[in-house]
Design a protein around this motif. Structure first.
Motif, PDB file in Angstrom:
ATOM      1  N   ALA A 215       0.828  -1.206   0.000  1.00  0.00           N
ATOM      2  CA  ALA A 215       0.000   0.000   0.000  1.00  0.00           C
ATOM      3  C   ALA A 215       0.863   1.257   0.000  1.00  0.00           C
ATOM      4  O   ALA A 215       0.453   2.295  -0.514  1.00  0.00           O
ATOM      5  CB  ALA A 215      -0.931  -0.008   1.207  1.00  0.00           C
ATOM      6  N   ALA A 216       2.063   1.162   0.558  1.00  0.00           N
ATOM      7  CA  ALA A 216       2.957   2.318   0.632  1.00  0.00           C
ATOM      8  C   ALA A 216       3.792   2.486  -0.632  1.00  0.00           C
ATOM      9  O   ALA A 216       4.649   3.351  -0.696  1.00  0.00           O
ATOM     10  CB  ALA A 216       3.879   2.169   1.845  1.00  0.00           C
ATOM     11  N   ASP A 217       3.545   1.681  -1.643  1.00  0.00           N
ATOM     12  CA  ASP A 217       4.310   1.741  -2.886  1.00  0.00           C
ATOM     13  C   ASP A 217       4.149   3.127  -3.517  1.00  0.00           C
ATOM     14  O   ASP A 217       3.033   3.563  -3.802  1.00  0.00           O
ATOM     15  CB  ASP A 217       3.813   0.660  -3.849  1.00  0.00           C
ATOM     16  CG  ASP A 217       4.652   0.553  -5.104  1.00  0.00           C
ATOM     17  OD1 ASP A 217       5.629   1.309  -5.247  1.00  0.00           O
ATOM     18  OD2 ASP A 217       4.323  -0.293  -5.945  1.00  0.00           O
ATOM     19  N   PRO A 218       5.235   3.869  -3.754  1.00  0.00           N
ATOM     20  CA  PRO A 218       5.126   5.225  -4.283  1.00  0.00           C
ATOM     21  C   PRO A 218       4.749   5.273  -5.763  1.00  0.00           C
ATOM     22  O   PRO A 218       4.408   6.314  -6.270  1.00  0.00           O
ATOM     23  CB  PRO A 218       6.526   5.809  -4.045  1.00  0.00           C
ATOM     24  CG  PRO A 218       7.420   4.627  -4.047  1.00  0.00           C
ATOM     25  CD  PRO A 218       6.605   3.500  -3.454  1.00  0.00           C
ATOM     26  N   VAL A 219       4.816   4.147  -6.458  1.00  0.00           N
ATOM     27  CA  VAL A 219       4.490   4.126  -7.884  1.00  0.00           C
ATOM     28  C   VAL A 219       3.071   3.589  -8.038  1.00  0.00           C
ATOM     29  O   VAL A 219       2.775   2.463  -7.671  1.00  0.00           O
ATOM     30  CB  VAL A 219       5.481   3.240  -8.672  1.00  0.00           C
ATOM     31  CG1 VAL A 219       5.120   3.225 -10.149  1.00  0.00           C
ATOM     32  CG2 VAL A 219       6.904   3.726  -8.471  1.00  0.00           C
ATOM     33  N   SER A 220       2.199   4.409  -8.600  1.00  0.00           N
ATOM     34  CA  SER A 220       0.810   3.982  -8.771  1.00  0.00           C
ATOM     35  C   SER A 220       0.726   2.975  -9.912  1.00  0.00           C
ATOM     36  O   SER A 220       1.589   2.923 -10.795  1.00  0.00           O
ATOM     37  CB  SER A 220      -0.087   5.189  -9.088  1.00  0.00           C
ATOM     38  OG  SER A 220       0.205   5.670 -10.395  1.00  0.00           O
ATOM     39  N   ASP A 221      -0.329   2.197  -9.914  1.00  0.00           N
ATOM     40  CA  ASP A 221      -0.546   1.236 -10.994  1.00  0.00           C
ATOM     41  C   ASP A 221      -0.668   1.956 -12.338  1.00  0.00           C
ATOM     42  O   ASP A 221      -0.182   1.473 -13.349  1.00  0.00           O
ATOM     43  CB  ASP A 221      -1.791   0.393 -10.728  1.00  0.00           C
ATOM     44  CG  ASP A 221      -1.578  -0.627  -9.634  1.00  0.00           C
ATOM     45  OD1 ASP A 221      -0.406  -0.808  -9.230  1.00  0.00           O
ATOM     46  OD2 ASP A 221      -2.568  -1.238  -9.191  1.00  0.00           O
ATOM     47  N   ALA A 222      -1.301   3.132 -12.346  1.00  0.00           N
ATOM     48  CA  ALA A 222      -1.448   3.885 -13.587  1.00  0.00           C
ATOM     49  C   ALA A 222      -0.088   4.264 -14.158  1.00  0.00           C
ATOM     50  O   ALA A 222       0.154   4.152 -15.362  1.00  0.00           O
ATOM     51  CB  ALA A 222      -2.302   5.129 -13.335  1.00  0.00           C
TER      52      ALA A 222
END
Length: 118
Positions: A107-114
């Motif tokens: 959830a804390a991943d700075p890279v969004s799926d988009a």
């Protein structure tokens, strides 16, 4: 294959020859592996070019991965064929705390799926 390495007499050096003429041994190893024998133990060392070593290491890693995948596929097939097999939740396998930590890290991943799939 009979699990024995085949090489010629010209590829065998004594440890004394190898130490006294290491430059020559390295030069010859660029063409074909050189086998260094110890007086008492037989062949105990092999000198190969870096390119040859790298190719062997890459091939070994590829074969290890293939064996891992084949083993996993066989286990999955056995599990799928077992009518008594019961599924288990991943959180139960790794433990609730570890699972919650993995979810929080995701959830804390700075890279969004988009952004990731542009």
């Amino acid at each position: 294959m009979d699990d024995k390495l085949v090489f010629g007499r010209g590829q065998v050096l004594t440890s004394t020859q190898a130490s006294k003429n290491f430059g020559e041994a390295r030069r010859r190893a660029r063409k074909e592996p050189q086998f260094v024998s110890d007086r008492n133990d037989g062949i105990d060392t092999v000198i190969v070019s870096f390119d040859e070593f790298e190719a062997m290491a890459v091939e070994l890693e590829r074969l290890r991965e293939e064996r891992l995948y084949a083993t996993a596929a066989a286990r999955l097939a056995r599990g799928d064929a077992d009518p008594n097999r019961a599924g288990r939740l991943f959180a139960d396998v790794v433990g609730r705390d570890a699972f919650d930590a993995m979810v929080a890290a995701e959830a804390a991943d700075p890279v969004s799926d988009a952004e990731l799939f542009e």
